[in-house]
Write a protein that holds these residues in place. Sequence first.
Motif, short mmCIF file in Angstrom:
data_model
loop_
_atom_site.label_atom_id
_atom_site.label_comp_id
_atom_site.label_asym_id
_atom_site.label_seq_id
_atom_site.Cartn_x
_atom_site.Cartn_y
_atom_site.Cartn_z
N LEU A 280 0.82 -1.21 0.00
CA LEU A 280 0.00 0.00 0.00
C LEU A 280 0.86 1.26 0.00
O LEU A 280 0.56 2.24 -0.68
CB LEU A 280 -0.94 -0.01 1.21
CG LEU A 280 -2.11 -0.99 1.14
CD1 LEU A 280 -2.82 -1.07 2.49
CD2 LEU A 280 -3.08 -0.60 0.04
N ALA A 281 1.94 1.23 0.77
CA ALA A 281 2.85 2.38 0.82
C ALA A 281 3.49 2.61 -0.55
O ALA A 281 3.66 3.76 -1.00
CB ALA A 281 3.93 2.15 1.88
N HIS A 282 3.83 1.51 -1.22
CA HIS A 282 4.42 1.63 -2.57
C HIS A 282 3.41 2.27 -3.52
O HIS A 282 3.76 3.18 -4.30
CB HIS A 282 4.84 0.25 -3.09
CG HIS A 282 5.29 0.27 -4.51
ND1 HIS A 282 6.54 0.70 -4.90
CD2 HIS A 282 4.63 -0.06 -5.67
CE1 HIS A 282 6.65 0.63 -6.21
NE2 HIS A 282 5.50 0.16 -6.71
N GLN A 283 2.17 1.80 -3.46
CA GLN A 283 1.14 2.34 -4.34
C GLN A 283 0.90 3.83 -4.08
O GLN A 283 0.74 4.62 -5.02
CB GLN A 283 -0.17 1.57 -4.15
CG GLN A 283 -0.13 0.12 -4.64
CD GLN A 283 0.03 0.06 -6.14
OE1 GLN A 283 1.14 -0.18 -6.63
NE2 GLN A 283 -1.03 0.29 -6.88
N GLU A 284 0.89 4.23 -2.81
CA GLU A 284 0.69 5.63 -2.47
C GLU A 284 1.87 6.48 -2.95
O GLU A 284 1.68 7.63 -3.39
CB GLU A 284 0.49 5.79 -0.97
CG GLU A 284 -0.85 5.29 -0.46
CD GLU A 284 -2.02 6.00 -1.13
OE1 GLU A 284 -1.93 7.21 -1.40
OE2 GLU A 284 -3.03 5.32 -1.43
N SER A 285 3.09 5.92 -2.87
CA SER A 285 4.27 6.67 -3.35
C SER A 285 4.21 6.86 -4.86
O SER A 285 4.61 7.91 -5.38
CB SER A 285 5.56 5.95 -2.95
OG SER A 285 5.75 4.76 -3.71
N VAL A 286 3.68 5.86 -5.56
CA VAL A 286 3.51 5.98 -7.01
C VAL A 286 2.54 7.11 -7.33
O VAL A 286 2.81 7.96 -8.19
CB VAL A 286 3.01 4.65 -7.62
CG1 VAL A 286 2.57 4.86 -9.07
CG2 VAL A 286 4.12 3.60 -7.57
#
Length: 481
Positions: A280-286
């Motif tokens: 989820l953190a990766h997706q939000e950073s994207v």
Amino acid sequence: MKKYGIILSAILVAMLISCATTGGSTVEDKAIARGVTAWNEKEPAAAAAYWTDIRNKETSAKYLNYITLYNDGVAALSDSDSIKSSDEKKLLVTCNTAIEKFIAIDSILKLPPDICQKGSALSSGRISALLAAEKLTAARNLYASALKVYGDGDELSSASKEIDIVSSILTKKSALNNQAAKARAVEGFDDKIAAYDATLAAYSAAENDIISAANKSNVVKTAGVSANIRSFKKAHQDVSIERESEIRGRAYDYKDRIGEEFARTPEKGKTGSMSLEEILAHQESVKTNIDKIYSDLLTFAARYPDAVGQDILSDINDQRKDLEDKIAQVNKEIRTAKEIASRGKIVMPIMIGLFNPQPGSTAESKKSRPAKFSASDAKKDEYWWGMISIPKNQMNDLVITLKDNRTVRVFPENTKSGKLIKKNSLKDLVNRGYKVGNSWPVLNAGSQLTSDKYFFEVQKGKTENYEGEVVVYSSFIVRMR
């Protein structure tokens, strides 16, 4: 020149008459002088009556040939009347033929005014046509010959002004072409655009000077000048288009960066071991990075509003919204943690499709940016899943490729890490008849998959490490031909 010829003719005739009075002339001299007078005061044909009396055959033939040359020149001028105005090649040949004949006549013999006027008009038209074709040297040569034969009438005076204006245009255009070439060679984007702006400013100033000079010379509407002004304006426009293309190209770089960011994967080796929170953190950073890139685009567009129009901004904003909608769609899936956990490992990026094509792929065999997966210490069969975006009625193919030859099976629904394959008699979707190397294709995946998710099994291999990628093709079969 013909004016000087008239003066010389008069002097020669006076000298011949003087010689006859003093007994110093011959019968031939008298015949020549009378023929010259008849030519100049009556008509060229009138000289024949005197020159046929010349006893020296060579001298007689010489002077009679002037009448032949004159008649041939007049015939050439007359022929021009029957030639279509669009047949410039024939008109130029006829014009040159007339000048060739007339220029061979002795300069003491003057051409009648109507012939000079007709020849001047024909020549000035050809000079204009040569200038329109940017054949400046040929135009100058023709003008010099016509001036020598026909004298400086109104038509040739205008032609001379045309030559001067066109010469100025071509000189300016050549210099500005060189300046534009230097602008193209500049490396840095900002410096390149500054060089283009300086070149365009120079073009505008030169264009104003050219039109002003042409208007003052009253030749702005002539064929030669108007054609060269159009050519100059086109060169100006071409450089303007080049500048705009550079800016628009840079604007579309932001679109590529957004697509690349959407496809960004975590560090190698982490795709199969990330926790739900990390994913989820990766997706939000994207999403954050995509918003930042779009913000940078808006700043860039504000600097060049004349080149970066609303069409580009709308296009890239639509892409941004589409990708962010897909991120939200992916995040919704991720948050169903219990069900997700049973699917197996997750490929990255989670969603692929031709909405985000691999740069350089062709229209005939377009492919998506890949989703990647890898594992180490794999002692048994492993299970993976991802998401795919295939528009309705599109026959796209899903292809999983490994770096080794272990077997892959693809399923349309969650296998619960393999537990449901046998229990539910799940069908392997791989079209093995079209398998190439270590690539396992699912042809027409949109019709075979029951949702926007795909699930696949990577079977145990000879080693404990493996890696691969998943790609959507417009046509895997065409790609492999």
